[in-house]
Design a protein around this motif. Sequence first.
Motif, mmCIF file in Angstrom:
data_model
loop_
_atom_site.group_PDB
_atom_site.id
_atom_site.type_symbol
_atom_site.label_atom_id
_atom_site.label_comp_id
_atom_site.label_asym_id
_atom_site.label_seq_id
_atom_site.Cartn_x
_atom_site.Cartn_y
_atom_site.Cartn_z
ATOM 1 N N MET A 1 -0.645 -7.378 -4.962
ATOM 2 C CA MET A 1 -1.333 -6.223 -5.227
ATOM 3 C C MET A 1 -0.745 -5.076 -4.984
ATOM 4 O O MET A 1 -0.101 -4.982 -3.746
ATOM 5 N N VAL A 2 -0.593 -3.970 -5.511
ATOM 6 C CA VAL A 2 -0.091 -2.507 -5.098
ATOM 7 C C VAL A 2 -1.301 -1.801 -5.240
ATOM 8 O O VAL A 2 -2.223 -1.530 -6.039
ATOM 9 N N ALA A 3 -1.885 -1.106 -3.929
ATOM 10 C CA ALA A 3 -2.387 -0.161 -3.555
ATOM 11 C C ALA A 3 -2.311 1.218 -3.707
ATOM 12 O O ALA A 3 -1.163 1.424 -2.924
ATOM 13 N N ASN A 4 -2.387 2.215 -4.567
ATOM 14 C CA ASN A 4 -1.936 3.579 -4.662
ATOM 15 C C ASN A 4 -3.060 4.583 -3.816
ATOM 16 O O ASN A 4 -4.171 4.828 -4.534
ATOM 17 N N LEU A 5 -2.622 4.846 -2.824
ATOM 18 C CA LEU A 5 -3.576 5.832 -1.858
ATOM 19 C C LEU A 5 -3.255 7.115 -2.086
ATOM 20 O O LEU A 5 -3.873 7.884 -1.154
ATOM 21 N N THR A 6 -2.431 7.674 -2.979
ATOM 22 C CA THR A 6 -2.400 8.967 -3.045
ATOM 23 C C THR A 6 -3.399 9.601 -4.039
ATOM 24 O O THR A 6 -4.075 8.854 -4.846
ATOM 25 N N SER B 1 0.816 -1.241 0.108
ATOM 26 C CA SER B 1 0.094 0.099 -0.182
ATOM 27 C C SER B 1 0.873 1.293 -0.163
ATOM 28 O O SER B 1 1.573 1.554 0.967
ATOM 29 N N ARG B 2 0.750 2.149 -1.108
ATOM 30 C CA ARG B 2 1.609 3.267 -1.110
ATOM 31 C C ARG B 2 0.701 4.497 -1.013
ATOM 32 O O ARG B 2 -0.279 4.734 -1.605
#
Length: 133
Positions: free
Chosen positions: A84-89, A50-51
Motif C-alpha cells: 500500500m502507498v499512503a500519500n500524506l501530502t 508512506s509519502r
Amino acid sequence: MFVRSKVVQGAMERSARCGDGWLGMIRRTDNSTDANSTITTAMILGGLYSRSGTNTSRTDTTDTAANILAAMPDMNIGDTYMFMVANLTGTNAVTIAGGTGVTASGNLSVLALTTKWFMLTKTSATAMTMVGL
C-alpha cells in the motif's frame, strides 16, 4: 520477505497456494524527501510506503524486478505480492512507476490524503507486473 508458508492438510504438509488465506504484518516506511524517490525492495516488503513532504507532484519508482525477486525466492510465476502507498501530502499527487523489469499499469496515481493498493505479479524469472488497484 516472501516465503511460501507450509500448510498442514490432514496429515500431509504442503506449500501454501492460492485460496489458503493470508496472514501478515505491515511495517510502515516513511519518506518525506521533496524529490522523486526509489521505493526500495525493503520498503515494498514492509507493506506500507508512506509519502509526505512534497511541494509538487512526484513520481516514485519501484526497485528493479531483479532486486525484488531476489528478496522473494519462493515466488512462483503467477504469485502476487501487495503493498500500500499512503500519500500524506496536502495537495500533491504521487505517481508510482515501475523500475527496470517491472511493467506498470492501471491507475498509478495516489491522490493527496489517500491510500492505494498496488499488486506485483511475478511473470517470469526476471520480470514482474505492477497494477494500481
